[in-house]
Motif scaffolding. Structure first.
Motif, PDB file in Angstrom:
ATOM      1  N   GLY A  16       0.818  -1.205   0.000  1.00  0.00           N
ATOM      2  CA  GLY A  16       0.000   0.000   0.000  1.00  0.00           C
ATOM      3  C   GLY A  16       0.846   1.246   0.000  1.00  0.00           C
ATOM      4  N   PRO A  26      -6.065   0.082  -9.519  1.00  0.00           N
ATOM      5  CA  PRO A  26      -5.932  -1.368  -9.399  1.00  0.00           C
ATOM      6  C   PRO A  26      -4.549  -1.702  -8.839  1.00  0.00           C
ATOM      7  CG  PRO A  26      -6.840  -0.769 -11.530  1.00  0.00           C
ATOM      8  CD  PRO A  26      -6.397   0.504 -10.886  1.00  0.00           C
ATOM      9  N   PRO A  27      -4.419  -2.782  -8.046  1.00  0.00           N
ATOM     10  CA  PRO A  27      -5.438  -3.809  -7.805  1.00  0.00           C
ATOM     11  C   PRO A  27      -6.432  -3.493  -6.693  1.00  0.00           C
ATOM     12  CG  PRO A  27      -3.423  -4.416  -6.684  1.00  0.00           C
ATOM     13  CD  PRO A  27      -3.119  -3.127  -7.413  1.00  0.00           C
ATOM     14  N   TRP A  28      -6.440  -2.267  -6.190  1.00  0.00           N
ATOM     15  CA  TRP A  28      -7.410  -1.909  -5.146  1.00  0.00           C
ATOM     16  C   TRP A  28      -8.814  -1.863  -5.735  1.00  0.00           C
ATOM     17  CZ3 TRP A  28      -5.963  -1.677  -0.155  1.00  0.00           C
ATOM     18  CH2 TRP A  28      -4.592  -1.528   0.121  1.00  0.00           C
ATOM     19  N   ARG A  29      -9.792  -2.325  -4.946  1.00  0.00           N
ATOM     20  CA  ARG A  29     -11.184  -2.269  -5.377  1.00  0.00           C
ATOM     21  C   ARG A  29     -12.088  -2.128  -4.158  1.00  0.00           C
ATOM     22  NH1 ARG A  29     -14.017  -7.382  -5.228  1.00  0.00           N
ATOM     23  NH2 ARG A  29     -12.714  -8.983  -4.240  1.00  0.00           N
ATOM     24  N   ARG A  62      -7.326  -5.321  -1.699  1.00  0.00           N
ATOM     25  CA  ARG A  62      -6.459  -5.762  -2.788  1.00  0.00           C
ATOM     26  C   ARG A  62      -5.908  -7.145  -2.442  1.00  0.00           C
ATOM     27  NH1 ARG A  62      -0.603  -3.857  -3.652  1.00  0.00           N
ATOM     28  NH2 ARG A  62      -0.634  -6.056  -4.309  1.00  0.00           N
ATOM     29  N   GLN A 197      -5.456 -11.334   1.172  1.00  0.00           N
ATOM     30  CA  GLN A 197      -6.054 -10.029   0.896  1.00  0.00           C
ATOM     31  C   GLN A 197      -5.743  -9.063   2.030  1.00  0.00           C
ATOM     32  OE1 GLN A 197     -10.245  -9.092  -0.877  1.00  0.00           O
ATOM     33  NE2 GLN A 197     -10.540  -9.060   1.334  1.00  0.00           N
TER      34      GLN A 197
END
Length: 228
Positions: A16, A26-29, A62, A197
């Protein structure tokens, strides 16, 4: 060559590191646990994730691949405006936090009882694959002492760990360091698990209030290494 390899093995594993401003890339959602609950909003500001909750809940998540044998320590910085004043981690109606950092795990079938597997399967019919086999939640609480461990009021598969509490550090950036491997072993009886995750969250859907937090510089390091 051996010394170089050892140094590389102990390099921080970044999960992060945020730059600029705008939508989390991305890859954060955004992960919503219920379509009936308004999602918390997330955006990048000043090289950090800003979370704003208004009677809302959602994770900013993520996938991760981390070897906890080599880098078991999770480091990060966070900042809150204030803790959720009416929260109470001991009851469902108070299960809200100004900030939380969440690590989800896969576990082998041999480490999970048949009854637990059935309950997880049922939960996934309701909430999808976003329900992990197990999870650690490092929270900024409003009342319980730092170091408090307890199961979530919603599921025994989630361990809550009070990392910060109260208002003493509110309004300023606070660095954190957590031994994820040791905390997982304590929470789940030494059974094996693989982190899959990482998520951030600010939530107020149970207490129906507002909260704001910032998160930055999340990374894993060796047990004897300093945070980057």
């Amino acid at each position: 060559m051996i010394l170089v390899a050892a140094a590389l093995a102990m390099a921080p594993v970044w999960v992060g590191r945020f730059e600029g401003a705008g939508e989390p890339p991305p890859p954060w959602r955004i992960v919503r646990m219920s379509r009936r609950v308004r999602p918390t909003s997330y955006r990048i500001v000043d090289n950090a994730v800003e979370a704003n909750a208004d009677n809302s809940m959602a994770l900013l998540a993520r996938p991760i691949a981390v070897d906890l044998a080599a880098t078991p320590i999770l480091c990060w910085r966070w900042r809150i405006d204030a803790p959720v004043a009416t929260a109470d981690m001991a009851r469902r109606g108070g299960d809200d936090y100004a900030a939380r950092v969440y690590v989800a795990f896969d576990m082998p079938d041999s480490a999970i009882s048949a009854g637990t597997r059935r309950r997880l399967a049922l939960a996934r019919t309701l909430f999808g694959r976003n329900v992990p086999d197990a999870a650690l939640n490092y929270v900024w609480d409003n009342r319980h002492p730092v170091g408090t461990h307890r199961k979530s009021v919603y599921t025994s598969r989630a361990e809550l760990i009070v990392q910060e509490t109260g208002t003493a550090n509110a309004g300023r950036w606070t660095p954190e360091r957590a031994d994820v491997a040791a905390d997982f072993a304590r929470a789940f009886g030494g059974k094996p698990g693989t982190p899959i995750q990482l998520a951030l969250a600010t939530d107020t859907d149970n207490t129906h209030g507002k909260a704001r937090a910032l998160f930055a510089d999340l990374h894993f390091v060796g047990r004897n290494e300093r945070c980057a």
